[in-house]
Design an enzyme around this catalytic site. Structure first.
Site, PDB file in Angstrom:
ATOM      1  N   ILE A 158       9.810   2.674  -0.819  1.00  6.63           N
ATOM      2  CA  ILE A 158      11.126   2.739  -0.180  1.00  6.63           C
ATOM      3  C   ILE A 158      11.890   1.426  -0.384  1.00  6.63           C
ATOM      4  O   ILE A 158      11.310   0.344  -0.318  1.00  6.63           O
ATOM      5  CB  ILE A 158      10.979   3.078   1.328  1.00  6.63           C
ATOM      6  CG1 ILE A 158      12.337   3.214   2.011  1.00  6.63           C
ATOM      7  CG2 ILE A 158      10.111   2.078   2.064  1.00  6.63           C
ATOM      8  CD1 ILE A 158      12.261   3.874   3.395  1.00  6.63           C
ATOM      9  N   ILE A 159      13.176   1.557  -0.648  1.00  8.90           N
ATOM     10  CA  ILE A 159      14.073   0.395  -0.660  1.00  8.90           C
ATOM     11  C   ILE A 159      14.869   0.458   0.639  1.00  8.90           C
ATOM     12  O   ILE A 159      15.558   1.450   0.907  1.00  8.90           O
ATOM     13  CB  ILE A 159      15.057   0.439  -1.863  1.00  8.90           C
ATOM     14  CG1 ILE A 159      14.319   0.541  -3.202  1.00  8.90           C
ATOM     15  CG2 ILE A 159      16.013  -0.754  -1.825  1.00  8.90           C
ATOM     16  CD1 ILE A 159      13.519  -0.659  -3.607  1.00  8.90           C
ATOM     17  N   ASP A 160      14.749  -0.586   1.442  1.00  2.55           N
ATOM     18  CA  ASP A 160      15.490  -0.642   2.707  1.00  2.55           C
ATOM     19  C   ASP A 160      16.645  -1.634   2.507  1.00  2.55           C
ATOM     20  O   ASP A 160      17.708  -1.263   2.017  1.00  2.55           O
ATOM     21  CB  ASP A 160      14.522  -1.053   3.819  1.00  2.55           C
ATOM     22  CG  ASP A 160      15.136  -1.037   5.207  1.00  2.55           C
ATOM     23  OD1 ASP A 160      16.318  -0.711   5.323  1.00  2.55           O
ATOM     24  OD2 ASP A 160      14.433  -1.359   6.184  1.00  2.55           O
ATOM     25  N   THR A 161      16.450  -2.893   2.820  1.00  2.00           N
ATOM     26  CA  THR A 161      17.517  -3.881   2.569  1.00  2.00           C
ATOM     27  C   THR A 161      17.619  -4.214   1.078  1.00  2.00           C
ATOM     28  O   THR A 161      18.644  -4.712   0.617  1.00  2.00           O
ATOM     29  CB  THR A 161      17.232  -5.200   3.310  1.00  2.00           C
ATOM     30  OG1 THR A 161      16.015  -5.762   2.792  1.00  2.00           O
ATOM     31  CG2 THR A 161      17.105  -4.978   4.805  1.00  2.00           C
ATOM     32  N   GLY A 162      16.552  -4.001   0.329  1.00  2.00           N
ATOM     33  CA  GLY A 162      16.508  -4.355  -1.097  1.00  2.00           C
ATOM     34  C   GLY A 162      15.950  -5.745  -1.338  1.00  2.00           C
ATOM     35  O   GLY A 162      15.734  -6.163  -2.478  1.00  2.00           O
ATOM     36  N   LYS A 163      15.655  -6.452  -0.261  1.00  2.00           N
ATOM     37  CA  LYS A 163      15.208  -7.846  -0.355  1.00  2.00           C
ATOM     38  C   LYS A 163      13.888  -7.986  -1.119  1.00  2.00           C
ATOM     39  O   LYS A 163      13.747  -8.824  -2.009  1.00  2.00           O
ATOM     40  CB  LYS A 163      15.042  -8.388   1.077  1.00  2.00           C
ATOM     41  CG  LYS A 163      15.263  -9.870   1.224  1.00  2.00           C
ATOM     42  CD  LYS A 163      15.297 -10.271   2.687  1.00  2.00           C
ATOM     43  CE  LYS A 163      13.904 -10.449   3.247  1.00  2.00           C
ATOM     44  NZ  LYS A 163      13.851 -10.909   4.635  1.00  2.00           N
ATOM     45  N   LYS A 183       0.812  -1.184   0.000  1.00  2.00           N
ATOM     46  CA  LYS A 183       0.000   0.000   0.000  1.00  2.00           C
ATOM     47  C   LYS A 183       0.863   1.259   0.000  1.00  2.00           C
ATOM     48  O   LYS A 183       0.434   2.315  -0.437  1.00  2.00           O
ATOM     49  CB  LYS A 183      -0.879   0.025   1.271  1.00  2.00           C
ATOM     50  CG  LYS A 183      -1.903  -1.056   1.384  1.00  2.00           C
ATOM     51  CD  LYS A 183      -2.632  -0.885   2.740  1.00  2.00           C
ATOM     52  CE  LYS A 183      -3.556  -2.037   2.999  1.00  2.00           C
ATOM     53  NZ  LYS A 183      -4.168  -1.897   4.365  1.00  2.00           N
ATOM     54  N   PHE A 235      13.296   5.026  10.812  1.00  7.03           N
ATOM     55  CA  PHE A 235      11.990   4.557  10.334  1.00  7.03           C
ATOM     56  C   PHE A 235      11.120   5.776  10.024  1.00  7.03           C
ATOM     57  O   PHE A 235      10.855   6.600  10.889  1.00  7.03           O
ATOM     58  CB  PHE A 235      11.308   3.656  11.360  1.00  7.03           C
ATOM     59  CG  PHE A 235      10.204   2.845  10.745  1.00  7.03           C
ATOM     60  CD1 PHE A 235      10.491   1.670  10.061  1.00  7.03           C
ATOM     61  CD2 PHE A 235       8.888   3.271  10.811  1.00  7.03           C
ATOM     62  CE1 PHE A 235       9.481   0.926   9.461  1.00  7.03           C
ATOM     63  CE2 PHE A 235       7.867   2.528  10.222  1.00  7.03           C
ATOM     64  CZ  PHE A 235       8.169   1.361   9.539  1.00  7.03           C
ATOM     65  N   VAL A 236      10.710   5.897   8.753  1.00  8.20           N
ATOM     66  CA  VAL A 236       9.959   7.083   8.327  1.00  8.20           C
ATOM     67  C   VAL A 236       8.507   6.723   8.006  1.00  8.20           C
ATOM     68  O   VAL A 236       8.201   5.587   7.629  1.00  8.20           O
ATOM     69  CB  VAL A 236      10.615   7.777   7.112  1.00  8.20           C
ATOM     70  CG1 VAL A 236      11.963   8.363   7.481  1.00  8.20           C
ATOM     71  CG2 VAL A 236      10.739   6.834   5.920  1.00  8.20           C
ATOM     72  N   ARG A 273      -0.594   6.977   7.234  1.00  3.85           N
ATOM     73  CA  ARG A 273      -0.749   7.089   5.780  1.00  3.85           C
ATOM     74  C   ARG A 273      -1.425   8.417   5.427  1.00  3.85           C
ATOM     75  O   ARG A 273      -1.322   8.896   4.310  1.00  3.85           O
ATOM     76  CB  ARG A 273      -1.571   5.915   5.227  1.00  3.85           C
ATOM     77  CG  ARG A 273      -0.877   4.555   5.381  1.00  3.85           C
ATOM     78  CD  ARG A 273      -1.512   3.543   4.438  1.00  3.85           C
ATOM     79  NE  ARG A 273      -1.232   2.174   4.828  1.00  3.85           N
ATOM     80  CZ  ARG A 273      -0.156   1.479   4.460  1.00  3.85           C
ATOM     81  NH1 ARG A 273       0.761   2.033   3.710  1.00  3.85           N
ATOM     82  NH2 ARG A 273       0.000   0.224   4.839  1.00  3.85           N
ATOM     83  N   ASP A 310       3.477   3.767   6.186  1.00  6.94           N
ATOM     84  CA  ASP A 310       2.766   3.562   7.453  1.00  6.94           C
ATOM     85  C   ASP A 310       3.654   2.992   8.552  1.00  6.94           C
ATOM     86  O   ASP A 310       4.773   2.537   8.307  1.00  6.94           O
ATOM     87  CB  ASP A 310       1.604   2.575   7.245  1.00  6.94           C
ATOM     88  CG  ASP A 310       2.103   1.138   7.125  1.00  6.94           C
ATOM     89  OD1 ASP A 310       3.044   0.897   6.347  1.00  6.94           O
ATOM     90  OD2 ASP A 310       1.562   0.260   7.819  1.00  6.94           O
TER      91      ASP A 310
HETATM   92  P1  5GP Z   1      13.213  -4.118   1.994  1.00  6.31           P
HETATM   93  O1  5GP Z   1      12.817  -5.468   1.480  1.00  6.31           O
HETATM   94  O2  5GP Z   1      13.886  -3.255   0.955  1.00  6.31           O
HETATM   95  O3  5GP Z   1      14.041  -4.241   3.242  1.00  6.31           O
HETATM   96  O4  5GP Z   1      11.905  -3.401   2.487  1.00  6.31           O
HETATM   97  C1  5GP Z   1      11.042  -2.742   1.661  1.00  6.31           C
HETATM   98  C2  5GP Z   1       9.722  -2.494   2.370  1.00  6.31           C
HETATM   99  O5  5GP Z   1       9.904  -2.333   3.794  1.00  6.31           O
HETATM  100  C3  5GP Z   1       9.073  -1.218   1.920  1.00  6.31           C
HETATM  101  O6  5GP Z   1       8.247  -1.410   0.803  1.00  6.31           O
HETATM  102  C4  5GP Z   1       8.282  -0.804   3.160  1.00  6.31           C
HETATM  103  O7  5GP Z   1       7.023  -1.444   3.140  1.00  6.31           O
HETATM  104  C5  5GP Z   1       9.067  -1.350   4.322  1.00  6.31           C
HETATM  105  N1  5GP Z   1       9.927  -0.320   4.961  1.00  6.31           N
HETATM  106  C6  5GP Z   1      11.273  -0.319   5.037  1.00  6.31           C
HETATM  107  N2  5GP Z   1      11.717   0.772   5.688  1.00  6.31           N
HETATM  108  C7  5GP Z   1      10.629   1.485   6.026  1.00  6.31           C
HETATM  109  C8  5GP Z   1      10.443   2.741   6.714  1.00  6.31           C
HETATM  110  O8  5GP Z   1      11.367   3.454   7.138  1.00  6.31           O
HETATM  111  N3  5GP Z   1       9.163   3.143   6.868  1.00  6.31           N
HETATM  112  C9  5GP Z   1       8.097   2.427   6.423  1.00  6.31           C
HETATM  113  N4  5GP Z   1       6.888   2.926   6.645  1.00  6.31           N
HETATM  114  N5  5GP Z   1       8.235   1.249   5.772  1.00  6.31           N
HETATM  115  C10 5GP Z   1       9.496   0.784   5.568  1.00  6.31           C
END
Ligand code: 5GP
Length: 216
Positions: A134-139, A67, A185-186, A198, A192
């Site tokens: 958002i891309i965090d770990t990229g997983k 979402k 964490f944003v 949201r 959300d």
């Molecule tokens: P990844 O697989 O890249 O670690 O995580 C991607 C997903 O993690 C994003 O689509 C999001 O849903 C969630 N996520 C990662 N970091 C944040 C953050 O700082 N804030 C929020 N709201 N979601 C996050």
């Protein structure tokens, strides 16, 4: 990380006081700062839309990752449409939606995709633009791309509004990125925390009180 590809938001200079912006009353104590004001987000999304139109080679299937990606997706598609009608290159668009669930609260969990086989077959031979918040770990994105490639799309590009500067990154970098943000964490602009925030326009850093108040 390539600094030319995005705006580098660093923790020291980009934390705006909540007092300087309109924040919904119900969230005031749950946030610690504004990281990216809504107006700046919109200006950046407009530029990403322009780049996407310039670099696209034909009809695009713009694919929203739900979402969290929905607000970025909606604004990006609007700006792409404006670029097209301004006499620029014509890029016919069709829209798709994917639900991806990877997080509960702050903790990284198992990645789950909601794509059926039938839905995936629609991607064959098409130019796909995945729109993610958002891309965090990229997983999540690496798994989603691997799954989509099994269905032989013509091309797959990814636009992510944010990329997090985290030591846990697997090195994945999207084709289009709005902002690189600190490892916090944003929330806001459809991102959300346990389904809250949201309805907040700015991208903000959640406070410790906010994490407790909205914990599952
Ligand atoms: P990844 O697989 O890249 O670690 O995580 C991607 C997903 O993690 C994003 O689509 C999001 O849903 C969630 N996520 C990662 N970091 C944040 C953050 O700082 N804030 C929020 N709201 N979601 C996050």
């Amino acid at each position: 990380m390539d600094p030319k590809k995005w705006i580098d938001v660093n923790a020291e200079s980009f934390q705006y006081s909540l007092d300087h912006f309109v924040i919904p009353d119900h969230y005031e104590t749950a946030l610690s700062s504004v990281l990216i004001p809504h107006g700046v987000i919109m200006d950046r999304v407009e530029k990403l839309a322009k780049l996407i139109v310039q670099e696209s080679t034909g009809p695009l299937v713009v694919c929203c990752v739900l979402k969290g990606g929905h607000q970025f997706f909606a604004d990006l598609v609007n700006y792409i449409k404006k670029n097209v009608t301004r006499g620029g290159k014509t890029v016919p668009l069709s829209l798709e939606f994917i639900k991806v669930k990877s997080y509960s609260g702050e903790t990284s969990g198992e990645v789950k995709l909601s794509l059926t086989d039938e839905e995936c077959k629609e991607f064959s031979g098409k130019n796909i633009l995945i729109v993610e918040d958002i891309i965090d770990t990229g997983k999540t994105m690496v798994q989603l791309l691997a799954k989509l490639k099994q269905y032989s799309p013509e091309s797959v590009k990814v636009a992510s509004l944010l990329i997090k500067k985290t030591p846990l990154s697997n090195g994945y970098i999207p084709d289009y990125v709005g902002f690189a943000i600190p490892n916090a964490f944003v929330v806001g602009y459809a991102l959300d925390y346990n389904e809250y925030f949201r309805d907040l326009d700015h991208i903000c850093v959640i406070s410790e009180h906010g994490k407790e108040k909205y914990a599952v």
